[in-house]
Design a protein around this motif. Sequence first.
Motif, PDB file in Angstrom:
ATOM      1  N   ILE A 336     -27.043  87.895  15.269  1.00 26.75           N
ATOM      2  CA  ILE A 336     -27.222  87.716  13.823  1.00 26.75           C
ATOM      3  C   ILE A 336     -28.699  87.819  13.427  1.00 26.75           C
ATOM      4  O   ILE A 336     -29.024  88.337  12.365  1.00 26.75           O
ATOM      5  CB  ILE A 336     -26.602  86.378  13.348  1.00 26.75           C
ATOM      6  CG1 ILE A 336     -26.528  86.316  11.809  1.00 26.75           C
ATOM      7  CG2 ILE A 336     -27.378  85.197  13.875  1.00 26.75           C
ATOM      8  CD1 ILE A 336     -25.510  87.214  11.185  1.00 26.75           C
ATOM      9  N   THR A 337     -29.608  87.351  14.274  1.00 26.56           N
ATOM     10  CA  THR A 337     -31.036  87.428  13.923  1.00 26.56           C
ATOM     11  C   THR A 337     -31.418  88.870  13.609  1.00 26.56           C
ATOM     12  O   THR A 337     -32.135  89.140  12.645  1.00 26.56           O
ATOM     13  CB  THR A 337     -31.915  86.916  15.078  1.00 26.56           C
ATOM     14  OG1 THR A 337     -31.508  85.590  15.387  1.00 26.56           O
ATOM     15  CG2 THR A 337     -33.377  86.910  14.695  1.00 26.56           C
ATOM     16  N   GLY A 338     -30.940  89.789  14.423  1.00 30.23           N
ATOM     17  CA  GLY A 338     -31.272  91.189  14.215  1.00 30.23           C
ATOM     18  C   GLY A 338     -30.632  91.758  12.950  1.00 30.23           C
ATOM     19  O   GLY A 338     -31.249  92.540  12.232  1.00 30.23           O
ATOM     20  N   HIS A 339     -29.389  91.369  12.691  1.00 26.75           N
ATOM     21  CA  HIS A 339     -28.736  91.852  11.467  1.00 26.75           C
ATOM     22  C   HIS A 339     -29.526  91.394  10.238  1.00 26.75           C
ATOM     23  O   HIS A 339     -29.821  92.175   9.347  1.00 26.75           O
ATOM     24  CB  HIS A 339     -27.308  91.306  11.379  1.00 26.75           C
ATOM     25  CG  HIS A 339     -26.302  92.152  12.103  1.00 26.75           C
ATOM     26  ND1 HIS A 339     -26.476  92.574  13.386  1.00 26.75           N
ATOM     27  CD2 HIS A 339     -25.098  92.660  11.704  1.00 26.75           C
ATOM     28  CE1 HIS A 339     -25.422  93.305  13.748  1.00 26.75           C
ATOM     29  NE2 HIS A 339     -24.581  93.370  12.746  1.00 26.75           N
ATOM     30  N   SER A 340     -29.828  90.088  10.209  1.00 26.02           N
ATOM     31  CA  SER A 340     -30.427  89.520   9.001  1.00 26.02           C
ATOM     32  C   SER A 340     -31.913  89.822   8.890  1.00 26.02           C
ATOM     33  O   SER A 340     -32.410  90.099   7.808  1.00 26.02           O
ATOM     34  CB  SER A 340     -30.229  87.998   8.986  1.00 26.02           C
ATOM     35  OG  SER A 340     -28.855  87.686   8.998  1.00 26.02           O
ATOM     36  N   TYR A 341     -32.612  89.743  10.044  1.00 26.60           N
ATOM     37  CA  TYR A 341     -34.072  89.767   9.963  1.00 26.60           C
ATOM     38  C   TYR A 341     -34.733  90.908  10.732  1.00 26.60           C
ATOM     39  O   TYR A 341     -35.938  90.892  10.912  1.00 26.60           O
ATOM     40  CB  TYR A 341     -34.634  88.394  10.350  1.00 26.60           C
ATOM     41  CG  TYR A 341     -34.147  87.307   9.392  1.00 26.60           C
ATOM     42  CD1 TYR A 341     -34.526  87.329   8.049  1.00 26.60           C
ATOM     43  CD2 TYR A 341     -33.269  86.307   9.814  1.00 26.60           C
ATOM     44  CE1 TYR A 341     -34.054  86.366   7.150  1.00 26.60           C
ATOM     45  CE2 TYR A 341     -32.804  85.341   8.919  1.00 26.60           C
ATOM     46  CZ  TYR A 341     -33.195  85.377   7.591  1.00 26.60           C
ATOM     47  OH  TYR A 341     -32.730  84.436   6.702  1.00 26.60           O
ATOM     48  N   ILE A 342     -33.938  91.909  11.168  1.00 28.26           N
ATOM     49  CA  ILE A 342     -34.532  93.201  11.553  1.00 28.26           C
ATOM     50  C   ILE A 342     -34.052  94.247  10.561  1.00 28.26           C
ATOM     51  O   ILE A 342     -34.830  95.062  10.094  1.00 28.26           O
ATOM     52  CB  ILE A 342     -34.134  93.632  12.987  1.00 28.26           C
ATOM     53  CG1 ILE A 342     -34.645  92.642  14.033  1.00 28.26           C
ATOM     54  CG2 ILE A 342     -34.687  95.033  13.279  1.00 28.26           C
ATOM     55  CD1 ILE A 342     -34.237  92.986  15.476  1.00 28.26           C
ATOM     56  N   VAL A 343     -32.760  94.194  10.240  1.00 30.47           N
ATOM     57  CA  VAL A 343     -32.177  95.265   9.434  1.00 30.47           C
ATOM     58  C   VAL A 343     -32.075  94.872   7.951  1.00 30.47           C
ATOM     59  O   VAL A 343     -32.850  95.352   7.118  1.00 30.47           O
ATOM     60  CB  VAL A 343     -30.798  95.688   9.992  1.00 30.47           C
ATOM     61  CG1 VAL A 343     -30.170  96.774   9.123  1.00 30.47           C
ATOM     62  CG2 VAL A 343     -30.941  96.190  11.428  1.00 30.47           C
ATOM     63  N   TYR A 344     -31.125  93.997   7.612  1.00 27.49           N
ATOM     64  CA  TYR A 344     -30.790  93.845   6.198  1.00 27.49           C
ATOM     65  C   TYR A 344     -31.887  93.198   5.342  1.00 27.49           C
ATOM     66  O   TYR A 344     -32.175  93.690   4.245  1.00 27.49           O
ATOM     67  CB  TYR A 344     -29.455  93.106   6.043  1.00 27.49           C
ATOM     68  CG  TYR A 344     -28.273  94.003   6.347  1.00 27.49           C
ATOM     69  CD1 TYR A 344     -28.001  95.109   5.540  1.00 27.49           C
ATOM     70  CD2 TYR A 344     -27.444  93.774   7.445  1.00 27.49           C
ATOM     71  CE1 TYR A 344     -26.929  95.954   5.817  1.00 27.49           C
ATOM     72  CE2 TYR A 344     -26.369  94.619   7.719  1.00 27.49           C
ATOM     73  CZ  TYR A 344     -26.111  95.706   6.903  1.00 27.49           C
ATOM     74  OH  TYR A 344     -25.064  96.552   7.170  1.00 27.49           O
ATOM     75  N   GLY A 345     -32.491  92.108   5.819  1.00 26.65           N
ATOM     76  CA  GLY A 345     -33.507  91.448   4.997  1.00 26.65           C
ATOM     77  C   GLY A 345     -34.728  92.338   4.761  1.00 26.65           C
ATOM     78  O   GLY A 345     -35.086  92.647   3.616  1.00 26.65           O
ATOM     79  N   PRO A 346     -35.381  92.786   5.845  1.00 21.81           N
ATOM     80  CA  PRO A 346     -36.587  93.611   5.678  1.00 21.81           C
ATOM     81  C   PRO A 346     -36.329  94.916   4.915  1.00 21.81           C
ATOM     82  O   PRO A 346     -37.135  95.308   4.072  1.00 21.81           O
ATOM     83  CB  PRO A 346     -37.017  93.904   7.118  1.00 21.81           C
ATOM     84  CG  PRO A 346     -36.450  92.781   7.916  1.00 21.81           C
ATOM     85  CD  PRO A 346     -35.169  92.400   7.242  1.00 21.81           C
ATOM     86  N   LEU A 347     -35.198  95.575   5.189  1.00 24.66           N
ATOM     87  CA  LEU A 347     -34.955  96.841   4.496  1.00 24.66           C
ATOM     88  C   LEU A 347     -34.573  96.604   3.032  1.00 24.66           C
ATOM     89  O   LEU A 347     -34.938  97.392   2.161  1.00 24.66           O
ATOM     90  CB  LEU A 347     -33.888  97.668   5.218  1.00 24.66           C
ATOM     91  CG  LEU A 347     -34.272  98.170   6.627  1.00 24.66           C
ATOM     92  CD1 LEU A 347     -33.129  98.976   7.235  1.00 24.66           C
ATOM     93  CD2 LEU A 347     -35.559  98.994   6.630  1.00 24.66           C
ATOM     94  N   ALA A 348     -33.877  95.520   2.751  1.00 19.77           N
ATOM     95  CA  ALA A 348     -33.561  95.224   1.345  1.00 19.77           C
ATOM     96  C   ALA A 348     -34.857  95.083   0.546  1.00 19.77           C
ATOM     97  O   ALA A 348     -34.918  95.446  -0.629  1.00 19.77           O
ATOM     98  CB  ALA A 348     -32.728  93.949   1.237  1.00 19.77           C
TER      99      ALA A 348
END
Length: 708
Positions: A336-348
């Motif tokens: 989940i760390t990668g989903h939220s804070y590698i992909v979705y959060g930073p790219l959003a």
Amino acid sequence: MTDHDDASAAQTDVSEAQIAVHWREEDYYQPPAGFAAQANAGDPAIFGRFAEDKFPGCFTEYADLLTWDERWSTVLDTSTPPFWKWFVGGKLNASYNCVDRHAQSDAEKTAIIWVPELESDEHEHISYGELLRRVNEFAAVLRDYCGLGAGDRVTLHMPMVPDLPVTMLACARLGIIHSQVFGGFSGNACGTRIADSGSRVLITMDGYYRAGDLIDHKVKADEALDEALRQGQEVDKVLVWRRHAGQYASQTPMAPGRDFFVDELLAEHQGAKVEPVSMPAEAPLFLMYTSGTTGRPKGAQHSTGGYLSYVAGTSKYYQDLHPDDVYWCMADIGWITGHSYIVYGPLALGTTTVIYEGVPNYPDAGRPWRVAEQLGVNIFHTSPTSIRMLRKVGPEEPRKYNYHFKTMTTVGEPIEPEVWRWYYTEVGKGEAAITDTWWQTETGGFLGSTLPGLQPMKPGSCGPGALGIYPVIYDEDGEVVPPGSGRAGNICIRNPWPGIMETIWGQPERFIDVYYRKYNRDQESTDWRDWPYFAGDGALQAADGYIRILGRVDDVINVAGHRLGTKELESAALTVDEIAEAAAVPVMDDIRGRIVEMYVSLKPGVAPQGMEAKVSRAIEVEIGKIARPKNVWIVADMPKTRSGKIMRRVIASVSNFTDVGDVTTLANPEVVDKIRRQVQSTKVAKGEQPRELTEAEKEEIAKYGNAE
Ligand code: WT7
């Protein structure tokens, strides 16, 4: 204290109070002045905006970071508790929010910097414009070649390559629910998740680099499909990305009509455009499987609107992402760390996010700091396990490199104050704020953390509840354990928040039972105040509201920040024919926090030779290498209660060289000494005797196995 008080204290079986007595309160570290001046959350007025009386409307501040096709009509719908619905009536597309809108404003801006593990390979800079092209083309493959659409589930089993976020975002573009399984998990573990989610398509990769070797990964796809089929789920297509275009890194044959190379399919969809599908806010975006008390993994279902709002908001205020930052989270996207804070959060937020393929210490302990210097990384994010490991193998490496972090995150496990101080002084060079972020697969984003520009840090504590998050600690009877009381209890969150999972995929009853049943005040109530979220962690709150997380209360072993269920480990051992009984216990480990040890007994007449290796191998096959036990102990008999329950706390105590407690009520107390001699003498001979345990660790062992 009077004698009388002493006596009554001794009678209570709640020994939690002792934890606090032995717990030294750490001093505060103030946020670095330079940091605070530029922080996204630099004005204390933010606390007013997220005050409890502003709930739930406060979270529209997060939702407003996104571009909505249709604005919501209801911020929080509580009509079917505890299945909360956020931003109801709103419509949006996650891929549009993470890619298109940034490509429109600045197509050249770097979205992803990919760092291959081999240092001789060049970094790849992928602009938002380029990301948009790749996402569109792969979405065309999913839609036109695979016939997939909104609501379908697709399992991904991919390593740390940019093709992974491309795949996730292409799914999101079409409303396809992706379920990425950590690449290090075994084929069987992947197969179980394929079956549970009902995926007809598996997306994988031929191979990837890890610790210098090109690993054959596609082999796991065949195992996964066999396992899925065994569980009743057929897979029609396997899409195989290739690590080196045109070359196949796997020994496994491609099954004709079933397996397809993605690069060949993409060639047929060059320049394709796929309109982002406007999805309802509450449409599921992805599933993320995690472990619990029972064997079947739980697919935490995360929403499109609520989840994306929450990770965007927390990335802005807690990761302090600004448009020109270079942000590196060294976690794996498979968690989940990668989903939220590698992909979705930073790219959003339109930031530049770094993706690193390999292990942190390859080829040496200076690698992370070289990457930071080369790329100008100014925000760093990793786990206590990586910090402990890098500290051990290269305590002075950070000094050799010229990089400057403004903030650094830790996540996944408690961090020891002395490890925290090394992170602060050596890695952060005393210039960076640290956020110790406590949260879970189920929660989508941070629950407990300091706001780095406004709240001082305290080593070993994650900090208070995050903005809009109201934690409370309850004892077993549902009484509040007040902050500063020095007592520990079960940490809960009193209110819903947009990042909370919507349900457990296919197991709505389990969702209620595991997370809400324990402290629910009224099953009929549609008032969220009656439904505290039970996190499954033991915790202690200081008078200043700062929280210390003690660890899981549900028989989950946290190995290097990854949750392994006792039951899953035990069922894996029981796949070995010769094994009659199995019990998994946690052992304290200086680097990985906890590590697994297995106790097994054999069926009558079975010779013990080679059984340890067989059990280890079974765990690797069923779960993955991360779960491999440190030791497998073959015992003649397990300590049991009179009703036949294995007393896991007793063997856990033996493995950790701590007091086994009262064993007189066991059906077979005589086995305890035998096991102790067998296990401890071997450990002493191998030099495995652990350090003295802390009070909290002793407590964890003493309670271990109670959740069953
Ligand atoms: C469990 C959740 C959250 C992403 C990574 C792990 C433990 C998590 C901390 C922290 C102490 C922590 C808890 C939690 N945990 N963060 N900062 N300090 N413990 O996600 O696999 O769902 O595990 O990890 O026990 O419940 P996960």
